[in-house]
Every structure is written in structure tokens, then in C-alpha cells.
Design a protein around this motif. Structure first.
Motif, PDB file in Angstrom:
ATOM      1  N   ASP A   1       0.840  -1.196   0.000  1.00 29.45           N
ATOM      2  CA  ASP A   1       0.000   0.000   0.000  1.00 29.45           C
ATOM      3  C   ASP A   1       0.874   1.245   0.000  1.00 29.45           C
ATOM      4  N   ARG A   2       1.894   1.235   0.846  1.00 32.48           N
ATOM      5  CA  ARG A   2       2.815   2.371   0.931  1.00 32.48           C
ATOM      6  C   ARG A   2       3.531   2.599  -0.396  1.00 32.48           C
ATOM      7  N   ALA A   3       4.019   1.508  -1.004  1.00 32.94           N
ATOM      8  CA  ALA A   3       4.736   1.635  -2.272  1.00 32.94           C
ATOM      9  C   ALA A   3       3.825   2.173  -3.365  1.00 32.94           C
ATOM     10  N   ALA A   4       2.558   1.746  -3.354  1.00 33.12           N
ATOM     11  CA  ALA A   4       1.611   2.215  -4.372  1.00 33.12           C
ATOM     12  C   ALA A   4       1.352   3.711  -4.234  1.00 33.12           C
ATOM     13  N   ILE A   5       1.236   4.190  -3.005  1.00 33.64           N
ATOM     14  CA  ILE A   5       1.031   5.624  -2.776  1.00 33.64           C
ATOM     15  C   ILE A   5       2.221   6.425  -3.288  1.00 33.64           C
ATOM     16  N   LEU A   6       3.412   5.974  -2.935  1.00 28.85           N
ATOM     17  CA  LEU A   6       4.612   6.701  -3.355  1.00 28.85           C
ATOM     18  C   LEU A   6       4.787   6.666  -4.867  1.00 28.85           C
ATOM     19  N   ALA A   7       4.367   5.553  -5.499  1.00 25.76           N
ATOM     20  CA  ALA A   7       4.458   5.470  -6.958  1.00 25.76           C
ATOM     21  C   ALA A   7       3.497   6.447  -7.622  1.00 25.76           C
ATOM     22  N   ARG A   8       2.316   6.585  -7.043  1.00 24.37           N
ATOM     23  CA  ARG A   8       1.311   7.489  -7.629  1.00 24.37           C
ATOM     24  C   ARG A   8       1.649   8.959  -7.371  1.00 24.37           C
ATOM     25  N   GLN A   9       2.095   9.277  -6.170  1.00 27.99           N
ATOM     26  CA  GLN A   9       2.262  10.673  -5.771  1.00 27.99           C
ATOM     27  C   GLN A   9       3.701  11.171  -5.832  1.00 27.99           C
ATOM     28  N   GLY A  10       4.669  10.239  -5.837  1.00 31.05           N
ATOM     29  CA  GLY A  10       6.054  10.655  -5.818  1.00 31.05           C
ATOM     30  C   GLY A  10       6.431  11.287  -4.490  1.00 31.05           C
ATOM     31  N   LEU A  11       7.549  11.987  -4.471  1.00 29.90           N
ATOM     32  CA  LEU A  11       8.025  12.672  -3.267  1.00 29.90           C
ATOM     33  C   LEU A  11       8.304  14.143  -3.595  1.00 29.90           C
ATOM     34  N   PRO A  12       7.254  14.901  -3.893  1.00 28.15           N
ATOM     35  CA  PRO A  12       7.467  16.304  -4.265  1.00 28.15           C
ATOM     36  C   PRO A  12       8.053  17.112  -3.110  1.00 28.15           C
ATOM     37  N   ALA A  13       8.919  18.055  -3.455  1.00 25.06           N
ATOM     38  CA  ALA A  13       9.553  18.911  -2.455  1.00 25.06           C
ATOM     39  C   ALA A  13       8.690  20.142  -2.188  1.00 25.06           C
ATOM     40  N   PHE A  14       8.466  20.437  -0.906  1.00 29.28           N
ATOM     41  CA  PHE A  14       7.729  21.630  -0.511  1.00 29.28           C
ATOM     42  C   PHE A  14       8.645  22.675   0.114  1.00 29.28           C
ATOM     43  N   THR A  15       9.737  22.209   0.682  1.00 22.60           N
ATOM     44  CA  THR A  15      10.775  23.084   1.240  1.00 22.60           C
ATOM     45  C   THR A  15      12.120  22.408   0.972  1.00 22.60           C
ATOM     46  N   PRO A  16      13.222  23.107   1.215  1.00 34.36           N
ATOM     47  CA  PRO A  16      14.530  22.459   1.048  1.00 34.36           C
ATOM     48  C   PRO A  16      14.728  21.257   1.979  1.00 34.36           C
ATOM     49  N   ALA A  17      13.918  21.164   3.044  1.00 33.98           N
ATOM     50  CA  ALA A  17      14.076  20.070   4.014  1.00 33.98           C
ATOM     51  C   ALA A  17      13.219  18.851   3.697  1.00 33.98           C
ATOM     52  N   THR A  18      12.368  18.930   2.680  1.00 31.76           N
ATOM     53  CA  THR A  18      11.501  17.798   2.344  1.00 31.76           C
ATOM     54  C   THR A  18      12.325  16.585   1.929  1.00 31.76           C
ATOM     55  N   ILE A  19      11.950  15.421   2.444  1.00 30.18           N
ATOM     56  CA  ILE A  19      12.606  14.173   2.032  1.00 30.18           C
ATOM     57  C   ILE A  19      12.112  13.813   0.633  1.00 30.18           C
ATOM     58  N   THR A  20      13.039  13.713  -0.312  1.00 27.55           N
ATOM     59  CA  THR A  20      12.674  13.401  -1.694  1.00 27.55           C
ATOM     60  C   THR A  20      13.353  12.134  -2.200  1.00 27.55           C
TER      61      THR A  20
END
Length: 263
Positions: A148-167
Motif C-alpha cells: 500500500d505504501r509503495a503504491a502511494i509513493l508510486a502514484r504521488q512521488g516525493l514532491p519537495a515543498f521546502t529544502p528540508a523535504t525528504i525526496t
């Protein structure tokens, strides 16, 4: 007032248990609306799942209203019992406090006690946030099934919102493993600048992940010198809410490890 929206809502209100199926002609006549207008509105509602076509030329309510009804029920059933606990948490910590539930691939904010020190004047209630960059989101991600977690990350990716966001996926995986080990998640300016948060998961009766609660503020010591004390308060509040939802951990002394999760 937007007339087209009002007309669309009036169409939805025509359907009832006594008349679950209506034709275009009936809808047009009941609302004194030209057939072309009614048809265009029905096509829009159909595309969004609010209406479905049945029996050839008839229409019925679709599945989207049911999904919305279920969301409202869940929100009320969680929010109302949790509110006194979260108000007490806000009084004890003097920080903003939030309650979220999982809404598909996102965290939906359903209750908030805003601190007077909060930088933004508007409330967060109704907002949806990505899971990888908020403490409530990471608290949820950490306890989801690995697929479930992998599917969410595949759909949404890891967009950056600040320089500290984990991408980076590997960095996030390490963070989520740490979240499971200690029972709470951190947000170190990862979603909003100058905002620090501690979040903990909330579980339903069967042990399924339901949502998360958090404290949030502009003091960097929330994730520094104050973290241990604040995290304990957040986790205890999450535990109280989970118990109200019917969840009983098999090992109360090791709450963080009672919910199923993948490494």
C-alpha cells in the motif's frame, strides 16, 4: 452563487428511495429545465461519479455520494470523541494540535486547535497534505502495508515543498523505520518553513490504521530539547483516541510495535 452548481445539486436532490431512477424527460420536467441543460449537467455529474446511467435511458445516483457519506461518518465518529483529548493536549503543550484521517493517498485534516502563535491565520481543517512530508503523514505511512505504501509513493512521488523535504525513497524508508521504532514521526520544516511537528498514529478496533494526531509550532525545540516530553504527550493522546476507537494493543508497554507494518 453559481447557478450551474445549484442546478446540479437540484438534480441530485430529485432522487429518492421511492424514485431511485429518473429519465432525462422527468428530470427536465420536474425542474422546468431545458433538456439540453439537464443533459449537459447529467453528463458532468456522470463523469464525476455522482450519477450513473441505468436501464438504457434512465439515471440513478452514483457511488461518489456514498463515498462522501462514508467519509463524513468516519470524520464525525473520530473527531467528536477525540476533541476533548486534543484540547487537553493543546492546553498542556501550548502548541497547535491537529487530527487527521487517511483520505486516499493523503492526510485529511478534520479537527484543529490552533495556537495563538501560529503564523497563518486560517485554519488547516479541510486541507489535504502529502504523507511523506508531514508528521501525521509519516506516522500513517510507517504503519501501512508495504505494498500500500509503495503504491502511494508510486502514484504521488516525493514532491519537495521546502529544502528540508525528504525526496529520496531510501531516506524516507529509514525515517519510517525510525518512526515505527519510537512510535512517533517528526516534521522538521519539511512541509512548511519554520514549522516543526510531532505526530503519532491512531488505530481502529481491528488494529487498522485510522489516522494520526500531531502538535505543531514554530519553536525549533519541538524537535529538539522539548521533543522527548512533547512526543510522550502526543503518543499518549493518540493511544487514548485509539482506545476510544476500540483498539486494544496486545502489549501496551510497546505500543509502537503492536500495529502491523513492514520493515
Amino acid at each position: 452563487m453559481i447557478n450551474s452548481v445549484v442546478k446540479a445539486l437540484r438534480i441530485l436532490e430529485l432522487f429518492s428511495a421511492a424514485e431511485p431512477r429518473l429519465s432525462l424527460a422527468t428530470i427536465s420536467a420536474r425542474l422546468a429545465m431545458p433538456k439540453s441543460t439537464a443533459h449537459n449537467l447529467l453528463m458532468t455529474l456522470l463523469a464525476q461519479g455522482y450519477i450513473e446511467k441505468v436501464d438504457g435511458d434512465h439515471y440513478a445516483l452514483g457511488t461518489t455520494p456514498l463515498i462522501l457519506t462514508q467519509r463524513i461518518r468516519v470524520n464525525v465518529e473520530v473527531r467528536d470523541p477525540a476533541a476533548p483529548i486534543l484540547r487537553a493536549l493543546a492546553d498542556a503543550t501550548h502548541e497547535s494540535v491537529y487530527l487527521t484521517v487517511r483520505d486516499g493517498d493523503f492526510a485529511l485534516y478534520i479537527y484543529a486547535v490552533e495556537s495563538p502563535q501560529r503564523l497563518e491565520a486560517r485554519t488547516a481543517v479541510g486541507d489535504r497534505a502529502h504523507l511523506h512530508c508531514t508528521s501525521v503523514g509519516k506516522a500513517m505511512l510507517a504503519y501501512l502495508d508495504a505494498n500500500d505504501r509503495a503504491a502511494i509513493l508510486a502514484r504521488q512521488g516525493l514532491p519537495a515543498f521546502t529544502p528540508a523535504t525528504i525526496t529520496d525513497v531510501e531516506t524516507l524508508a529509514t525515517e519510517l523505520a525510525l518512526t515505527c521504532a519510537r512510535g512517533f514521526a517528526l516534521d522538521r520544516q519539511e512541509h512548511e518553513r519554520d514549522t516543526y511537528c510531532i505526530g503519532a498514529p491512531i488505530f481502529a478496533a481491528a488494529g487498522d490504521l485510522l489516522g494520526a494526531c500531531s502538535i505543531s509550532g514554530s519553536d525549533p525545540e519541538i524537535v529538539g530539547a522539548r521533543m522527548t516530553a512533547l512526543a510522550q504527550q502526543v503518543v499518549q493522546s493518540a493511544q487514548q483516541i485509539s482506545r476510544l476507537m476500540g483498539f486494544v494493543p496486545t502489549r501496551p508497554s510497546a505500543w509502537a510495535r503492536t500495529a502491523p507494518h513492514a520493515s
